[in-house]
Enzyme design. Structure first.
Site, PDB file in Angstrom:
ATOM      1  N   HIS A  82       0.849  -1.188   0.000  1.00 39.93           N
ATOM      2  CA  HIS A  82       0.000   0.000   0.000  1.00 39.93           C
ATOM      3  C   HIS A  82       0.894   1.251   0.000  1.00 39.93           C
ATOM      4  CE1 HIS A  82      -2.594   3.112   1.828  1.00 39.93           C
ATOM      5  NE2 HIS A  82      -3.591   2.460   1.264  1.00 39.93           N
ATOM      6  N   VAL A 116       1.362   3.899   1.774  1.00 42.42           N
ATOM      7  CA  VAL A 116       2.036   4.402   2.971  1.00 42.42           C
ATOM      8  C   VAL A 116       3.001   3.386   3.586  1.00 42.42           C
ATOM      9  CG1 VAL A 116       0.193   6.011   3.582  1.00 42.42           C
ATOM     10  CG2 VAL A 116       0.153   3.704   4.521  1.00 42.42           C
ATOM     11  N   LYS A 117       3.083   2.186   3.022  1.00 46.81           N
ATOM     12  CA  LYS A 117       3.988   1.174   3.556  1.00 46.81           C
ATOM     13  C   LYS A 117       5.420   1.412   3.068  1.00 46.81           C
ATOM     14  CE  LYS A 117       0.804  -1.391   5.643  1.00 46.81           C
ATOM     15  NZ  LYS A 117      -0.471  -0.846   5.192  1.00 46.81           N
ATOM     16  N   HIS A 118       6.353   0.600   3.562  1.00 46.77           N
ATOM     17  CA  HIS A 118       7.767   0.760   3.203  1.00 46.77           C
ATOM     18  C   HIS A 118       7.990   0.663   1.692  1.00 46.77           C
ATOM     19  CE1 HIS A 118       8.066  -0.054   7.454  1.00 46.77           C
ATOM     20  NE2 HIS A 118       9.380   0.056   7.445  1.00 46.77           N
ATOM     21  N   ILE A 119       7.288  -0.277   1.072  1.00 51.12           N
ATOM     22  CA  ILE A 119       7.407  -0.509  -0.365  1.00 51.12           C
ATOM     23  C   ILE A 119       6.048  -0.201  -0.983  1.00 51.12           C
ATOM     24  CG2 ILE A 119       7.808  -2.258  -2.150  1.00 51.12           C
ATOM     25  CD1 ILE A 119       9.577  -3.660   0.078  1.00 51.12           C
TER      26      ILE A 119
END
Length: 385
Positions: free
Chosen positions: A191, A193-196
């Site tokens: 998603h 806003v995640k790291h990837i």
């Protein structure tokens, strides 16, 4: 000029755009070679043997439940402080969700509460556990594996917040989130806003060849063209639907974006650590803010969570200043759907107390030093009023 500082944010570079553009101009948009490259690279990154790319983190959880044969009557334990999908995946497969309260220091599921649940019922009552590496803080899966083995349970590690996170096991060995050393399956989210960030997307990791093969089948309608698996073979066009599967595939251009982002994952993690350290020091001096307590665990810092009195007032105050904090999460057992199943407010007092005070403040690699200073200044000014 009005500021706009969110709690989380994707960072798309020219290299990301070039990687996606290359795939868009190729022969493959859906299932192409970039997906395999991403799966191999991600498995290597977390230290697992196998990885399966899927449409999103929720699809990853659903496929895990199906691969582990969750069915009506199965009882699965998870935490109330998580996104609803961690629990919903059990319901999708017809099983029942049972919640266990959190550890107030780490905000993750309390193993002592899980043990108490298991020991209060005959063996065989429960079938699995879904611990969540909440905010990026790794659960001690070695301890959970020992408990699960005592009671014949499987483990799905929800590591959506924690790529790059790890804990040190009892032998002093680094155990990466999602490496499959203790969990049967682990899941991640891509998603924004995640790291990837891949727009949407997810990954399942495992060290089980049998589960890997089953996930590949379930990901694509339960259909295979593998000659070694076919019951019949009418020719090169022939395929068989062997399971009731789903269309949970990732596209090749999403995989290209995720693969490009993965190449910067370590740099992003280092920046998150720098931001967290600065917050730690600033709020320690303030003395009125509670933070997630560290142990011998390496937090991946998807979120930076604080606990405060007058949370709603602070949330509104920051919003007026252009700082858009967030609350993670409303306890799942208090959602109307789960209340219909018999859960109610008061069932998990530690989770509910945490919810009344928690706030996620800006945490993402492209947050500038000046923006972080502004966030800290505004939080301090709120409490000094």
């Amino acid at each position: 000029m009005m500021r706009n500082i969110p709690y989380g944010k994707q960072h798309i570079t020219s290299e990301d755009v070039e990687a996606v553009n290359k795939v868009l101009l190729s022969d493959f948009l859906t299932q192409g070679p970039t997906i395999n490259k991403l799966e191999e690279a991600f498995a290597q990154y977390v230290g697992a043997q196998y990885a399966v790319a899927v449409a999103n983190g929720t699809a990853a959880l659903h496929l895990c439940a199906l691969a582990l044969n969750v069915k009506a009557g199965d009882k699965v334990i998870t935490t109330p402080i998580t996104f609803a999908a961690s629990a919903n995946c059990v319901r999708y497969a017809g099983g029942d969700v049972v919640f266990a309260d959190i550890d107030p220091a780490t905000y993750t599921i309390d193993i002592a509460k899980v043990r108490a649940l298991l020991e209060a019922s005959p063996k065989g009552t429960y079938t699995g556990i879904i611990p969540v590496d909440f905010s990026g803080y790794p659960v001690n899966l070695e301890a959970f594996r020992q408990l699960a083995d005592e009671h014949g349970l499987w483990i799905i590690e929800d590591a959506c917040h924690a790529p790059g996170g790890y804990f040190m096991d009892s032998k002093g060995k680094k155990q990466m989130c999602g490496n499959g050393a203790f969990a049967d399956l682990a899941i991640f989210s891509f998603h924004p806003v995640k790291h990837i960030a891949a727009g949407e997307g997810g990954m399942i990791t495992t060290n089980s060849k049998a589960l890997y093969d089953k996930l590949l089948l379930l990901r694509t309608h339960g259909i295979t063209k593998n000659p070694d698996l076919l019951e019949e073979n009418h020719g090169g066009w022939y395929y068989e639907m062997q399971e009731l599967g789903y269309n949970y595939r990732l596209t090749d251009f999403q995989a290209a974006l995720a693969l490009s982002q993965l190449s910067r994952a370590d740099a992003g993690l280092k920046r998150r650590e720098t931001i967290a350290k600065k917050y730690d020091e600033a709020f320690a001096r303030l003395g009125i803010i509670k933070q997630q307590r560290e142990a011998k665990h390496h937090n991946a810092y998807h979120l930076y969570v604080i606990e405060v009195d007058r949370r709603k007032e602070l949330y509104d105050y920051l919003r007026e200043a252009g700082i858009f904090s967030q609350v993670h999460y409303i306890p799942v057992h208090t959602m109307p759907y789960y209340k219909k199943l018999g859960w109610k407010k008061g069932d998990f007092p530690l989770a509910e107390k945490y919810y009344e005070r928690c706030l996620s403040i800006p945490m993402y690699p492209s947050l500038t030093d000046e923006e972080q200073d502004y966030v800290i200044e505004k939080i301090k000014s709120f409490f000094e009023r």
